[in-house]
Each structure stands twice: as structure tokens, then as C-alpha cells.
Design a protein around this motif. Structure first.
Motif, PDB file in Angstrom:
ATOM      1  N   GLU A 106      52.752  54.301  37.136  1.00 58.78           N
ATOM      2  CA  GLU A 106      52.424  53.532  35.931  1.00 58.78           C
ATOM      3  C   GLU A 106      52.527  52.028  36.127  1.00 58.78           C
ATOM      4  O   GLU A 106      51.653  51.295  35.643  1.00 58.78           O
ATOM      5  CB  GLU A 106      53.264  54.023  34.760  1.00 58.78           C
ATOM      6  N   PRO A 107      53.550  51.537  36.840  1.00 56.26           N
ATOM      7  CA  PRO A 107      53.548  50.092  37.127  1.00 56.26           C
ATOM      8  C   PRO A 107      52.285  49.649  37.856  1.00 56.26           C
ATOM      9  O   PRO A 107      51.769  48.553  37.610  1.00 56.26           O
ATOM     10  CB  PRO A 107      54.782  49.921  38.012  1.00 56.26           C
ATOM     11  N   MET A 108      51.769  50.504  38.757  1.00 54.85           N
ATOM     12  CA  MET A 108      50.550  50.151  39.485  1.00 54.85           C
ATOM     13  C   MET A 108      49.370  50.013  38.526  1.00 54.85           C
ATOM     14  O   MET A 108      48.552  49.101  38.659  1.00 54.85           O
ATOM     15  CB  MET A 108      50.248  51.207  40.545  1.00 54.85           C
ATOM     16  N   ILE A 109      49.299  50.920  37.570  1.00 56.13           N
ATOM     17  CA  ILE A 109      48.188  50.857  36.613  1.00 56.13           C
ATOM     18  C   ILE A 109      48.291  49.592  35.757  1.00 56.13           C
ATOM     19  O   ILE A 109      47.282  48.919  35.511  1.00 56.13           O
ATOM     20  CB  ILE A 109      48.178  52.120  35.733  1.00 56.13           C
ATOM     21  N   LEU A 169      53.607  38.369  39.993  1.00 54.65           N
ATOM     22  CA  LEU A 169      53.282  39.615  39.307  1.00 54.65           C
ATOM     23  C   LEU A 169      53.444  40.819  40.242  1.00 54.65           C
ATOM     24  O   LEU A 169      54.005  41.850  39.868  1.00 54.65           O
ATOM     25  CB  LEU A 169      51.843  39.574  38.771  1.00 54.65           C
ATOM     26  N   VAL A 170      52.966  40.670  41.472  1.00 56.17           N
ATOM     27  CA  VAL A 170      53.070  41.767  42.439  1.00 56.17           C
ATOM     28  C   VAL A 170      54.542  42.032  42.765  1.00 56.17           C
ATOM     29  O   VAL A 170      54.991  43.183  42.788  1.00 56.17           O
ATOM     30  CB  VAL A 170      52.290  41.450  43.730  1.00 56.17           C
ATOM     31  N   ALA A 171      55.302  40.947  42.988  1.00 58.08           N
ATOM     32  CA  ALA A 171      56.722  41.097  43.311  1.00 58.08           C
ATOM     33  C   ALA A 171      57.465  41.758  42.155  1.00 58.08           C
ATOM     34  O   ALA A 171      58.327  42.624  42.362  1.00 58.08           O
ATOM     35  CB  ALA A 171      57.321  39.733  43.636  1.00 58.08           C
ATOM     36  N   ALA A 207      46.322  44.106  34.550  1.00 57.80           N
ATOM     37  CA  ALA A 207      46.577  42.675  34.407  1.00 57.80           C
ATOM     38  C   ALA A 207      45.641  41.853  35.283  1.00 57.80           C
ATOM     39  O   ALA A 207      45.182  40.788  34.880  1.00 57.80           O
ATOM     40  CB  ALA A 207      48.034  42.368  34.761  1.00 57.80           C
ATOM     41  N   LEU A 208      45.335  42.345  36.494  1.00 58.57           N
ATOM     42  CA  LEU A 208      44.580  41.548  37.464  1.00 58.57           C
ATOM     43  C   LEU A 208      43.142  42.028  37.650  1.00 58.57           C
ATOM     44  O   LEU A 208      42.315  41.308  38.191  1.00 58.57           O
ATOM     45  CB  LEU A 208      45.301  41.580  38.824  1.00 58.57           C
TER      46      LEU A 208
END
Lengths: 250, 250
Positions: free
Chosen positions: B86-89, B235-237, B94-95
Motif C-alpha cells: 500500500e505505501p508503494m501505491i 518522498l521515496v525515503a 503522488a508521483l
DNA sequence: GCATAGCGTGCCACGATACGGCACGATTGC
DNA sequence: GCAATCGTGCCGTATCGTGGCACGCTATGC
């Protein structure tokens, strides 16, 4: 006809997968084989890149990432997998029940390939890689309903195994159910395989109508509500056809 | 020390995976082995349940669903997998760029284990199971930056292979980059591996600081904007550390 | 329609090779 | 400090996989 070392090495590979990280001794007890034989097999699997030593305890073995490069044709290079991901999560959010994605294996059984869990404290549990029979589950019947009649004939030629009181073991009854699945667009299973486990499933079809996989929502019998079946069935069917569309659109 | 038939059967299994559905003849040409040998191996793999005959053309072989039951230890019983989903989605939303989750395999290479696609017509493409080098990708350097110095020493001891003009092949330069990754919290790759492919990646760490996996956003060079790098990197971190937290909290 | 080339499959004697008993060294637990 | 257990390496022997060959079949081209 059968290469003993090959079949055995694969059995050992599977055992490692289920018990990783595992030692040589544990495996010898599991199989009742000589230590040297197991050890040699592990070294060979390691040289092939399928196994590796655990980082912390180098005497324990575990599965390497190599296996991910080898994916079933049923996943079509995992495009099915990626396409199913988000629709499955949306379905879980809508129903708050566990969602499974399963594919048929050689028309023998269904294999769970992906799962999205619900938030309930009590929930159904199938691990990725678990198998289930075609005739006694919603996920299997969703596939069966869209298979050529000859394949269904072949299946019922063998005796339909009984798993519970509710299991459909009468060929005629099964065929009637499959017909219903085709008109309604979804299959239902109330305690026919595992006791206290119910499911509603719909097939993901190829462009030519071949069933590739099925999406299922499964829940304990206590949360199964017959009144909501049409609504839930439609949601599952829509999710499945949405996955078909995404897959073909990409 | 090495069991010839085992290693060969796995090579053949991998070849089937890459060329499925494939015939005996095609495989004999690939390996330069006698027909009988290849044939016997295929039959053995089939008996073990890892291979099956194609439905349309029963003379062609493809991978069976059995392999799905065998999952790498790096996925930690798939808790990493589930925590990352879910964090990946959210990061993709966002990006609007493709997100990859990769794990290191025996500190030799990175393997893609999951993917969330973006909506752009032109997008980067890595399949699940694809591998990439540690020193030439953002995903690999995010891991390298959090490995013991001894492991980095071992890596640079071998020659750092060049994949493009931009590839970092100088050990000192690589070490400086890894230091930057540790302070910034994310790694960057502009066309260092595949031409026209850029990525920003951050590591998912274990409770003791061991890098388990890395999350990466990758995009064509045309959409890479250096001005937004700090923002995207953060954001990625944040996504990666969020996955670490979810995994440990669960 | 026939010849041919190529395919997947089955057979079998030979010889390489994997088997498994054994022993060694390291580690753990008492 | 002893004993039990474990992972690992060795080696003679029997086994098992090897690969050449032949068969039946299908598709191709004359």
C-alpha cells in the motif's frame, strides 16, 4: 524414466521453502535420507543459485531470489499479477474481507497466487502457493464454468471427492451449478471445502474466453449474508472483468 | 561435489521459463545436448510438478504453478511484501511514476519482487524477477550504502562493469556516492544502467539496520527533473521507512 | 500423392557418477 | 572437561543417468 536425483532435489527445495531457514540435520529427519545425500543436494542447489546460506547463521539454508525469475505461464509474465493488484485492494476496501487470486494448474487444482487481507480479527487463511480442488470451491467452479465441456467431462469421470457434508459430489448437480455460474457471473461456495469457510468468486478471462484465473472473496460462515449475495457477487464479477480489461489494455 | 543432472535440470527449467511454451527441439539447440537427455529431464521436471504440457500444443512445455509455493526468504514470509504494497501505491499516486520493490540476492544483484505501474503512455519496464547490478542502479546503491564496509570492499574487488557512459566504475567515486546516500537518505541513478532510465531509491531497513529491500521510483530521462530531486527523494525515503515501520509494527 | 525432412518419443548397453557409510573437526550442552 | 550432536569431506561400489539409435508421426515441398 524418472531421474531420482532431480525429483528428490526438487522435493528438498520445496521442503527448504516451507521450513526456511533450515539445517541439514532437520532435512535428514524430514526425509529419512543419509546426511551426505541431503548435504550434496543442498550444495548442488546452491551452485545452481536457487539456494543460499542464511546471512546470520551460515549453516542454515534458505531460498534465493532466483525463483522469482521463473514464473508460471498462467501469470503471462506476471502481467496478470500486476493487473490484479489494485482491483483486488479496492474490492477488499469495499467489502473488508480477504481477497484471493488463484490460477488453475494443469486442470487438476487451483493455486493461490496472491492475497489481500482484511482487517477482521477472525479471517480466512490461505497461503500463497496453497492448492484447492476445482469442484468444491468457488474459485475452482468459476474456472470450470468457462472451460470446454470436454474438460468438465474428464473431471467428473474421476470421482468427485467429498470434503464436507455440503460438498457437491453429484455430476449433474455440479453441471447445474456451473450453468448458474455462467448466467450469474459468479460462483458461490458455502462450507463445501473447508468447514466454516465461504467464498464468492468470478473468473478473469482471456480475449478468447479462456479462463486464466479467478478472484474470490472469502469469509467465515458467520459473516456470510445470503441477502447481500447478489450485490457482492456483482462486485466480485466486476472486479474480475476489470482485471481482464486492464490486462488486455496494457 | 556438483550433481550434474540437478544443475542441468534447473538450467533447463530456467530456459523453459524464459521461452515458454517451448519444445524439446528448441531446447536441444539452446543447450547443444542430446535430445534424449533433454527429453528425460523435462519428463522428470513434469513428474515433480514443476513443468506441464501446454494446453493448446501438448508438445510444448511451460512452467507449472508449483513454483509459486517456493518463495525467497528475502520476502520474510511475505510480510515485507504485504507491508510494502500500500505505501508503494500511495507513492505511485503522488508521483505518477512506476514504483519497484527489489531485494538483494546473495549480494550479487538486485531482484525485482513487486511493481506498481504509472499511467503514462511511456514508462519504464522491469518485470518481476528481473535482475540488475548493485553498483550501477539506484536500487542497488540504496542497499550498498547500508552494508558493512567489508561487503562493499568485496564488491569493488571485482571490476565494476560499465553499462553506459554514465556508469560509475571508479571505486572511490562509488564510495563517495554511497556516503551521499547515507546522508541524504536516497540514491539516484541517471542513465547509469539502462540508457534513458533514471531512478530514485531508498532502503527498507531491518530493526538492526540491515537493508532488506529498496523502494525505487523510475522514469524516462525526459521526465527526470533535477529541481524536484530533493522533494522526490524525501518522498521515496519516507515511503521506505514507512514500510520498515509497518513491517515491524505488524 | 509421394517423398522427405524434422519432430517427439522409447529403448538399451555402457560407463560415468551419485550414493551412503564412515570419519573428522567444530560446536553446544551438561 | 566430557559427551553428544552437528556440518562437512572422503571414497569404493553399485546404480543410474547418458546418448546413440530407431521408430512413428506430422508438416512440407516437389
Amino acid at each position: 524414466m524418472e531421474m531420482k536425483s532431480v525429483t528428490r532435489s526438487l522435493r528438498i527445495l520445496e521442503a527448504v521453502a516451507h521450513h526456511q531457514p533450515v539445517t541439514v540435520g532437520e532435512l535428514t529427519k524430514l526425509f529419512g535420507l543419509p546426511k551426505s545425500t541431503v548435504q550434496r543436494t543442498l550444495v548442488s542447489l546452491n551452485e545452481a543459485g536457487w539456494l543460499r546460506a542464511n546471512r546470520q547463521d551460515t549453516t542454515r539454508w534458505e531460498i534465493g531470489a532466483r525463483v522469482l525469475a521463473v514464473r508460471p505461464a498462467a501469470l503471462q509474465g506476471s502481467s496478470l499479477f500486476a493487473a490484479a493488484r489494485e482491483p483486488m485492494i479496492r474490492l477488499r476496501d469495499a467489502l473488508n474481507e480477504t481477497i484471493h487470486l488463484s490460477v488453475p494448474d494443469a486442470l487438476q487444482c487451483m493455486v493461490v497466487v496472491d492475497r489481500v487481507d482484511c482487517a477482521h480479527a477472525v479471517r480466512t487463511y490461505y497461503a500463497i502457493g496453497d492448492t484447492s480442488p476445482l469442484h468444491a470451491t468457488a474459485t475452482g467452479r468459476a474456472i470450470l464454468a468457462h472451460l470446454p465441456p470436454a474438460d468438465v467431462d474428464e473431471l467428473v469421470a474421476h470421482r468427485l471427492e467429498r470434503y464436507s457434508d455440503a460438498t457437491t459430489v453429484d455430476p449433474a448437480e455440479l453441471r447445474a451449478e456451473l450453468k448458474r455460474v455462467r448466467t450469474d457471473g459468479y460462483a458461490v461456495n458455502r462450507n463445501q471445502y473447508r468447514p466454516d469457510v465461504c467464498a464468492i468468486a468470478a473468473p478473469v478471462l482471456d480475449e478468447d474466453g479462456t479462463p486464466l484465473a479467478s478472484v474470490a472473496v472469502s469469509m467465515p460462515d458467520s459473516r456470510y449474508d445470503a441477502d447481500r449475495l447478489p450485490e457482492w457477487g456483482r462486485l466480485v464479477a466486476d472486479t474480475a472483468s476489470g482485471i481482464s480489461d486492464r490486462r488486455l489494455g496494457a
